[in-house]
Design a protein around this motif. Sequence first.
Motif, PDB file in Angstrom:
ATOM      1  N   ALA A   1       0.839  -1.210   0.000  1.00 18.48           N
ATOM      2  CA  ALA A   1       0.000   0.000   0.000  1.00 18.48           C
ATOM      3  C   ALA A   1       0.872   1.258   0.000  1.00 18.48           C
ATOM      4  CB  ALA A   1      -0.923  -0.010   1.224  1.00 18.48           C
ATOM      5  N   ALA A   2       1.943   1.239   0.801  1.00 21.20           N
ATOM      6  CA  ALA A   2       2.826   2.417   0.879  1.00 21.20           C
ATOM      7  C   ALA A   2       3.517   2.657  -0.467  1.00 21.20           C
ATOM      8  CB  ALA A   2       3.850   2.223   1.995  1.00 21.20           C
ATOM      9  N   CYS A   3       3.781   1.593  -1.204  1.00 19.64           N
ATOM     10  CA  CYS A   3       4.391   1.748  -2.536  1.00 19.64           C
ATOM     11  C   CYS A   3       3.407   2.431  -3.491  1.00 19.64           C
ATOM     12  CB  CYS A   3       4.803   0.393  -3.108  1.00 19.64           C
ATOM     13  SG  CYS A   3       6.292  -0.265  -2.343  1.00 19.64           S
ATOM     14  N   ALA A   4       2.141   2.008  -3.452  1.00 17.46           N
ATOM     15  CA  ALA A   4       1.132   2.630  -4.324  1.00 17.46           C
ATOM     16  C   ALA A   4       1.024   4.126  -4.011  1.00 17.46           C
ATOM     17  CB  ALA A   4      -0.216   1.934  -4.132  1.00 17.46           C
ATOM     18  N   ILE A   5       1.043   4.447  -2.734  1.00 17.83           N
ATOM     19  CA  ILE A   5       0.960   5.855  -2.315  1.00 17.83           C
ATOM     20  C   ILE A   5       2.230   6.602  -2.739  1.00 17.83           C
ATOM     21  CG2 ILE A   5       0.899   7.350  -0.265  1.00 17.83           C
ATOM     22  CD1 ILE A   5      -0.968   5.127   0.991  1.00 17.83           C
TER      23      ILE A   5
ATOM     24  N   ILE B   1       4.068   6.009  -5.336  1.00 18.26           N
ATOM     25  CA  ILE B   1       4.040   6.289  -6.779  1.00 18.26           C
ATOM     26  C   ILE B   1       3.301   7.607  -6.999  1.00 18.26           C
ATOM     27  CG2 ILE B   1       2.969   5.554  -8.967  1.00 18.26           C
ATOM     28  CD1 ILE B   1       3.567   2.658  -8.123  1.00 18.26           C
ATOM     29  N   LYS B   2       2.178   7.750  -6.298  1.00 16.77           N
ATOM     30  CA  LYS B   2       1.332   8.932  -6.492  1.00 16.77           C
ATOM     31  C   LYS B   2       1.934  10.194  -5.866  1.00 16.77           C
ATOM     32  CE  LYS B   2      -3.484  10.220  -5.833  1.00 16.77           C
ATOM     33  NZ  LYS B   2      -4.741   9.813  -5.187  1.00 16.77           N
ATOM     34  N   ARG B   3       2.513  10.059  -4.694  1.00 15.95           N
ATOM     35  CA  ARG B   3       2.915  11.257  -3.942  1.00 15.95           C
ATOM     36  C   ARG B   3       4.412  11.499  -3.828  1.00 15.95           C
ATOM     37  NH1 ARG B   3      -1.316  14.599  -3.991  1.00 15.95           N
ATOM     38  NH2 ARG B   3      -3.211  13.444  -3.463  1.00 15.95           N
ATOM     39  N   ALA B   4       5.224  10.514  -4.242  1.00 16.18           N
ATOM     40  CA  ALA B   4       6.672  10.710  -4.074  1.00 16.18           C
ATOM     41  C   ALA B   4       7.456  10.357  -5.335  1.00 16.18           C
ATOM     42  CB  ALA B   4       7.175   9.880  -2.889  1.00 16.18           C
TER      43      ALA B   4
ATOM     44  N   ILE C   1      -1.790  14.398   6.334  1.00 16.41           N
ATOM     45  CA  ILE C   1      -1.238  13.660   7.454  1.00 16.41           C
ATOM     46  C   ILE C   1       0.229  13.361   7.169  1.00 16.41           C
ATOM     47  CG2 ILE C   1      -3.387  12.562   8.187  1.00 16.41           C
ATOM     48  CD1 ILE C   1      -2.803  10.355   6.313  1.00 16.41           C
ATOM     49  N   GLN C   2       0.916  12.811   8.152  1.00 13.92           N
ATOM     50  CA  GLN C   2       2.316  12.443   7.963  1.00 13.92           C
ATOM     51  C   GLN C   2       2.379  10.962   7.612  1.00 13.92           C
ATOM     52  OE1 GLN C   2       5.511  14.379   9.489  1.00 13.92           O
ATOM     53  NE2 GLN C   2       4.284  15.774   8.289  1.00 13.92           N
ATOM     54  N   PHE C   3       2.995  10.640   6.496  1.00 14.76           N
ATOM     55  CA  PHE C   3       3.020   9.248   6.036  1.00 14.76           C
ATOM     56  C   PHE C   3       4.405   8.971   5.471  1.00 14.76           C
ATOM     57  CE2 PHE C   3       1.998   5.620   3.376  1.00 14.76           C
ATOM     58  CZ  PHE C   3       0.972   4.975   4.050  1.00 14.76           C
ATOM     59  N   VAL C   4       4.935   7.779   5.747  1.00 13.68           N
ATOM     60  CA  VAL C   4       6.289   7.470   5.245  1.00 13.68           C
ATOM     61  C   VAL C   4       6.208   6.967   3.805  1.00 13.68           C
ATOM     62  CG1 VAL C   4       8.460   6.284   5.703  1.00 13.68           C
ATOM     63  CG2 VAL C   4       6.882   6.732   7.591  1.00 13.68           C
ATOM     64  N   VAL C   5       6.948   7.633   2.921  1.00  9.45           N
ATOM     65  CA  VAL C   5       6.956   7.257   1.498  1.00  9.45           C
ATOM     66  C   VAL C   5       8.399   7.040   1.042  1.00  9.45           C
ATOM     67  CG1 VAL C   5       4.818   8.457   0.878  1.00  9.45           C
ATOM     68  CG2 VAL C   5       6.992   9.716   0.869  1.00  9.45           C
ATOM     69  N   THR C   6       8.532   6.371  -0.092  1.00 14.92           N
ATOM     70  CA  THR C   6       9.852   6.214  -0.703  1.00 14.92           C
ATOM     71  C   THR C   6       9.789   6.750  -2.129  1.00 14.92           C
ATOM     72  OG1 THR C   6      11.535   4.629  -1.427  1.00 14.92           O
ATOM     73  CG2 THR C   6       9.283   3.797  -1.325  1.00 14.92           C
TER      74      THR C   6
END
Length: 364
Positions: A279-283, A285-288, A335-340
């Motif tokens: 899920a964090a990878c999908a996010i 792609i969109k945000r980072a 919100i604060q979310f960890v992305v790569t």
Amino acid sequence: MTSVDVRAGPHRYDVLIGSGLLAGVGKVLKKQLGGVHCAVISDSNTRSLFAHRVKQSLTTAGFQPMLITIPAGEKSKTFEQVGAICDQMTADGLDRQSFVIGLGGGVIGDISGFVAAIFHRGIPHVQIPTTLLAMVDSSIGGKTGVNTRDGKNLLGAVHHPSLVIDDVDVLKTLPRREFNQGFAEIIKHAVIADVKMFEDVARASGLRVSEGASETLALQSLIRRNIEIKSKIVAKDEHDRTGERAILNFGHTVGHAIERAGDYQEFLHGEAVSLGIAAACAISIKRAGLPCDQRDAIVDLLRRFDLPTHLPANFPREKIFGALPYDKKFEGGKIQFVVTSTIGSAHLSSDVTMEDIREAIDQL
Ligand SMILES: NC(=O)c1ccc[n+]([C@@H]2O[C@H](COP(=O)([O-])OP(=O)(O)OC[C@H]3O[C@@H](n4cnc5c(N)ncnc54)[C@H](O)[C@@H]3O)[C@@H](O)[C@H]2O)c1
Ligand SMILES: [Zn+2]
């Protein structure tokens, strides 16, 4: 045997990594700890597998160990168990000169560490992790604690161990599913901090703890690398205040919510984290700007360890959203979310919205 010198604020301790270390526990501790009485806390599985060997080594070295056993599983990680353990220690004459050894997986590490943190206001804690997850993750960083009716790890303390002893031989009895879940945290570490390790893990996907000496060595070096990654991140932000330690939560926001939605029965922690990473990878792609082929490589690597990256069709998805740690007021907000943005690095982003998270959960 190799060792890693871990530093966190004023604290400093060694992590010993090797084969056949259980038999030498007493000798090693004799050089480090003054007290004679100690409690060896294990669960119903690790007691029968390893406690006898550890007790014998301690006794030979002149210690007076008592064995305390709790039922295996997350359900034992409670304040009631902590009270019962402390009562047994007091009844057996342990005092502020004594120390505690946690012999087991992350559950034992967390609860024995919490006991050590509060017994007589704090006595030394030695960790002997017996799961891969505990070796590469939970035994490092000093976070200890228990669950309450309202959620996981809500009560706890930061109490660093005096020594961690990783004997890879103990992993031979670890069920395959438990072994694989450790790789969710290893892959997380690779994604957030080490692109080279990401490639190495891809090559290690057939790894088992067998009798093979070369495999044992490969595993030892992988464990060592993960301890170095986690301890470096923890050292920058021991008390989780500056945001640097927060990158260790990559995949955990959604992962914890999935664990909770499944009543802690459906998925092991590492399996829920694997879904959370997807899920964090999908996010990301969109945000980072994470390239799609890198997301594919991460998901592919998780699958090589039989880790889930999709939810079963009948899983109650709506419960996941309700189990997120965010308040309704964030709905539509930031919100604060960890992305790569690329494998090997991660950061906290405030560009992620609740809608992004909902979308990512829907895709799982
Ligand atoms: N403190 C931290 O920073 C931190 C980080 C990550 C996870 N955790 C905690 O760790 C816990 C999960 O840890 P875990 O996955 O190790 O769970 P666990 O301790 O429940 O161990 C998993 C199972 O494997 C069995 N087992 C352990 N070692 C074995 C061995 N060598 N051979 C055969 N069976 C063995 C255990 O009895 C248990 O049934 C959770 O409570 C989580 O909150 C803490
Ligand atoms: Zn985790």
